[in-house]
Scaffold this motif. Sequence first.
Motif, short mmCIF file in Angstrom:
data_model
loop_
_atom_site.label_atom_id
_atom_site.label_comp_id
_atom_site.label_asym_id
_atom_site.label_seq_id
_atom_site.Cartn_x
_atom_site.Cartn_y
_atom_site.Cartn_z
N SER A 35 0.71 -1.17 0.08
CA SER A 35 0.17 -0.10 -0.11
C SER A 35 0.95 1.28 0.13
O SER A 35 1.95 1.29 0.23
CB SER A 35 -0.76 -0.18 1.08
OG SER A 35 -0.07 0.28 2.55
N ARG A 36 0.13 2.20 -0.30
CA ARG A 36 0.97 3.90 -0.07
C ARG A 36 1.36 3.85 1.28
O ARG A 36 0.81 3.48 1.97
CB ARG A 36 -0.11 4.93 -0.37
CG ARG A 36 -0.27 4.84 -2.01
CD ARG A 36 -1.07 6.20 -2.32
NE ARG A 36 -2.08 6.31 -1.58
CZ ARG A 36 -2.41 7.38 -0.62
NH1 ARG A 36 -1.50 8.14 -0.26
NH2 ARG A 36 -3.69 7.40 -0.02
N ARG A 37 2.66 4.09 1.57
CA ARG A 37 3.04 4.09 3.04
C ARG A 37 4.14 5.26 3.10
O ARG A 37 4.92 5.85 2.17
CB ARG A 37 3.77 2.71 3.30
CG ARG A 37 4.96 2.09 2.43
CD ARG A 37 5.31 0.87 2.62
NE ARG A 37 6.33 0.51 2.04
CZ ARG A 37 6.13 -0.18 0.89
NH1 ARG A 37 5.01 -0.30 0.44
NH2 ARG A 37 7.24 -0.46 0.16
N ARG A 38 4.32 5.93 4.17
CA ARG A 38 5.32 6.63 4.90
C ARG A 38 6.35 5.93 5.85
O ARG A 38 5.58 5.63 6.87
CB ARG A 38 4.88 8.05 5.05
CG ARG A 38 5.89 8.85 5.42
CD ARG A 38 5.52 10.28 5.36
NE ARG A 38 6.65 11.19 5.48
CZ ARG A 38 6.18 12.75 5.50
NH1 ARG A 38 5.36 13.19 5.09
NH2 ARG A 38 7.66 13.29 5.79
N LEU A 39 7.42 5.60 5.56
CA LEU A 39 8.39 4.78 6.30
C LEU A 39 9.03 5.80 7.42
O LEU A 39 9.66 6.80 6.72
CB LEU A 39 9.38 3.84 5.66
CG LEU A 39 8.61 2.63 4.88
CD1 LEU A 39 9.75 2.03 4.05
CD2 LEU A 39 7.86 1.75 5.55
N LEU A 40 8.55 5.66 8.74
CA LEU A 40 9.29 6.65 9.60
C LEU A 40 10.29 6.20 10.45
O LEU A 40 10.73 5.04 10.66
CB LEU A 40 7.94 7.05 10.55
CG LEU A 40 6.72 7.56 10.02
CD1 LEU A 40 5.72 7.51 11.31
CD2 LEU A 40 6.90 8.57 9.07
N ASN A 41 11.29 7.16 10.75
CA ASN A 41 12.35 6.93 11.53
C ASN A 41 12.42 7.79 12.79
O ASN A 41 13.31 8.44 12.98
CB ASN A 41 13.80 6.67 10.67
CG ASN A 41 13.63 5.58 9.98
OD1 ASN A 41 14.03 4.49 10.40
ND2 ASN A 41 13.72 5.77 8.55
N GLY A 42 11.30 7.87 13.36
CA GLY A 42 11.17 8.66 14.64
C GLY A 42 9.78 9.26 14.76
O GLY A 42 8.78 8.91 14.14
N ASP A 43 9.69 10.66 15.28
CA ASP A 43 8.30 11.28 15.27
C ASP A 43 7.94 11.85 14.01
O ASP A 43 8.75 11.92 13.13
CB ASP A 43 8.51 12.32 16.41
CG ASP A 43 8.97 11.89 17.74
OD1 ASP A 43 8.82 10.75 18.02
OD2 ASP A 43 9.42 13.01 18.37
N HIS A 44 6.69 11.99 13.84
CA HIS A 44 6.10 12.46 12.70
C HIS A 44 4.85 13.38 12.90
O HIS A 44 4.05 13.13 13.63
CB HIS A 44 5.48 11.40 11.83
CG HIS A 44 4.97 11.83 10.36
ND1 HIS A 44 5.52 12.67 9.68
CD2 HIS A 44 3.63 11.56 9.96
CE1 HIS A 44 4.76 12.70 8.56
NE2 HIS A 44 3.64 11.97 8.69
N ASP A 45 4.82 14.61 12.36
CA ASP A 45 3.93 15.57 12.25
C ASP A 45 2.94 15.24 11.36
O ASP A 45 3.04 15.59 10.05
CB ASP A 45 4.07 16.79 12.03
CG ASP A 45 3.37 18.06 12.45
OD1 ASP A 45 2.14 17.87 12.46
OD2 ASP A 45 3.61 19.20 12.57
N VAL A 46 1.64 14.94 11.63
CA VAL A 46 0.81 13.99 10.54
C VAL A 46 0.20 14.96 9.49
O VAL A 46 0.05 14.78 8.53
CB VAL A 46 -0.24 13.24 11.36
CG1 VAL A 46 -1.50 12.75 10.37
CG2 VAL A 46 -0.01 12.28 12.20
N PHE A 47 -0.20 16.17 10.13
CA PHE A 47 -1.05 17.19 9.13
C PHE A 47 -0.25 18.51 9.00
O PHE A 47 -0.52 19.28 8.46
CB PHE A 47 -2.33 17.60 9.89
CG PHE A 47 -3.29 16.39 9.76
CD1 PHE A 47 -3.87 15.80 8.66
CD2 PHE A 47 -3.56 15.69 11.01
CE1 PHE A 47 -4.57 14.77 8.70
CE2 PHE A 47 -4.40 14.53 10.88
CZ PHE A 47 -4.86 14.01 9.87
N GLY A 48 1.14 18.35 9.58
CA GLY A 48 2.04 19.63 9.60
C GLY A 48 1.72 20.68 10.33
O GLY A 48 2.37 21.78 10.12
#
Length: 302
Positions: free
Chosen positions: A194-207
């Motif tokens: 599936s479409r994905r965003r692989l993270l390596n730490g924290d992530h601001d979902v909506f910016g």
Amino acid sequence: MQENTSPARPGWLGFLQVLIIAAVVVFVLGGCAVQGPNDNHTLEAHASPRLYVFDCGTIYYDTIAAFGVNDDESDVREMIVPCYLIDHPAGRLFWDGGLPIAQAGSSERVEAAPGLYTVYPRSVVDQLARLNLTPDDIEQVSFSHLHFDHAGAANLFAKSQLLIQQAEYDTAFGPVEQLPTGFVPSLYSELRDSRRRLLNGDHDVFGDGSVQIISTPGHTPGHQVLLVRLANYGPVVLSGDLYHFRFSRAQRRTPAFNTSRERTLQAMDRVEALLVAEGATLWIEHDMALFKTLAKSPAYYD
């Protein structure tokens, strides 16, 4: 011309005017009425995030020793399995997938493993439908981790963008013989490509800082929690399985099946510091006593 000062005679026209005025008054007052939390069945436009709580099953354990808590230290044997929808002005995020949806609609205890029984009264699909949504309407999906009781509806969201830690993805889709306890690949197999965003730490979902994934490895290699900054209720942290019981938090207990006790304790320290810094409320996701106090979808927190 002499002004007519005699009172107007009542008639059908005057009666019609009265009806029109009354209708306007009712419309205005009705628009100002405050709806109860269960009156909102649609997702109208709004300026800040809303958090919806779903019931995605219940687990019963005969013994809780595997969680690092002796049976004589807590009488809790029942765990809720929640799911959450975050409706943000910029899109929607579904967080955690509950028990396997094949069990949805069950009102009886079903043995899923030695000493473990599950009940799942209403599927994720049905609960989304109450908001006039389907899984295809969810732009992004994320899981605290991919254990069977958090990924049960994962395959429904194959069209959503998956937000997942690289370490969790590598573990979940790695060699089956190397899978840690709790991973059931058939529950999330549709997410492999599936479409994905692989993270390596924290992530601001909506910016905008209002919804943030916080990396907290230890329970699984890519475990994460979710911080939701709500305008009225205040900031909330959804715990995933950082803690299973209030006792676990108070005594810093870790399950025997965690992939790393050391990293779990580090994650606990990090989240506790975050709670203080944010003035946030921690929702231990499996806490049945807490869950019973929460408003359930279609009510929401904002």
